[in-house]
Design a protein around this motif. Structure first.
Motif, short mmCIF file in Angstrom:
data_model
loop_
_atom_site.label_atom_id
_atom_site.label_comp_id
_atom_site.label_asym_id
_atom_site.label_seq_id
_atom_site.Cartn_x
_atom_site.Cartn_y
_atom_site.Cartn_z
N PHE A 1 1.40 -1.02 -0.08
CA PHE A 1 -0.28 0.08 -0.06
C PHE A 1 0.83 1.32 -0.30
N ARG B 1 1.08 3.88 -2.95
CA ARG B 1 1.12 5.10 -2.22
C ARG B 1 2.49 6.36 -2.84
N ARG C 1 2.70 6.51 -6.57
CA ARG C 1 1.52 7.92 -7.19
C ARG C 1 1.68 9.20 -7.02
N ASN C 2 1.85 9.45 -5.43
CA ASN C 2 2.41 10.04 -4.55
C ASN C 2 3.76 11.67 -5.27
N ALA D 1 -1.60 0.97 -10.49
CA ALA D 1 -1.78 1.10 -9.15
C ALA D 1 -1.55 -0.80 -8.64
N SER E 1 -4.91 -2.92 -2.11
CA SER E 1 -4.10 -1.22 -2.20
C SER E 1 -5.09 -0.20 -3.25
N LEU F 1 -6.15 3.24 -3.78
CA LEU F 1 -5.43 4.50 -4.52
C LEU F 1 -5.81 5.17 -4.74
N LYS F 2 -6.95 3.90 -6.70
CA LYS F 2 -6.26 5.09 -8.07
C LYS F 2 -7.42 6.40 -7.58
N ASN F 3 -6.70 6.80 -8.26
CA ASN F 3 -7.41 8.48 -8.41
C ASN F 3 -6.53 8.71 -10.04
#
Length: 169
Positions: A52, A56, A59-60, A72, A158, A162-164
């Motif tokens: 996770f 993250r 992604r960030n 992801a 996860s 976390l998908k965005n």
């Protein structure tokens, strides 16, 4: 992505391997070890929850807060695969170099914890397992099957969390 996959995968693989070496040593030394599958799988989920944080982080820091489910999940699956591969490699070295008679110790541990009515069937099952364990390909497959499915399940959950696709401003 490669750097994140390797870092988080190696962390997971190291923790999984340390735990496995501890459990194997306890079984091998025959100190009245009684395994608990529920505790074992909970420990796997906890260790694999590092996936996770890997997703993250990716992604960030690399994707400016945006990641699709597919990307992801791919990232999480690769982290799980790297961690599982470390676990498999450590097990192969440990098994073949240090505890080649581990199956005998494991069989003794399993049979010691069996009820009298289950003993004949469990004895036959363990003899069959010992025969299959003579094949290195089987050893690799069975070792991956211990951990990789749990890692993939954690990667799936996860990725869903976390998908965005859009950045929240």
């Amino acid at each position: 992505m490669k750097k994140i996959v390797l870092i988080f995968g190696l962390i997971i693989g190291t923790i999984l391997s340390a735990n496995m070496l501890n459990m194997v040593t306890m079984i091998y030394n025959g100190k009245d070890f009684k395994g608990n599958d529920v505790v074992g799988y909970v420990a796997l989920v906890v260790v694999f929850s590092i996936i996770f944080f890997g997703i993250r982080n990716y992604r960030n820091k690399r994707l400016e807060g945006q990641i699709t489910f597919g990307r992801a999940f791919k990232t999480g699956a690769l982290i799980a695969f790297v961690g599982s591969t470390v676990y498999v490699i450590i097990w192969l070295f440990y098994y073949y170099l240090f505890v080649p008679d581990f199956i005998d110790a494991y069989t003794a541990c399993v049979l010691k914890n069996c009820t009298a009515s289950d003993l004949p069937a469990k004895t036959a099952q363990m003899a069959e397992f010992k025969e299959m364990y003579k094949n290195p390909a089987f050893v690799v497959l069975i070792t991956y099957s211990e951990v990789l499915p749990v890692g993939l399940a954690v990667a799936l959950v996860s990725a869903l969390i976390l998908k965005n696709k859009t950045v929240n401003k």
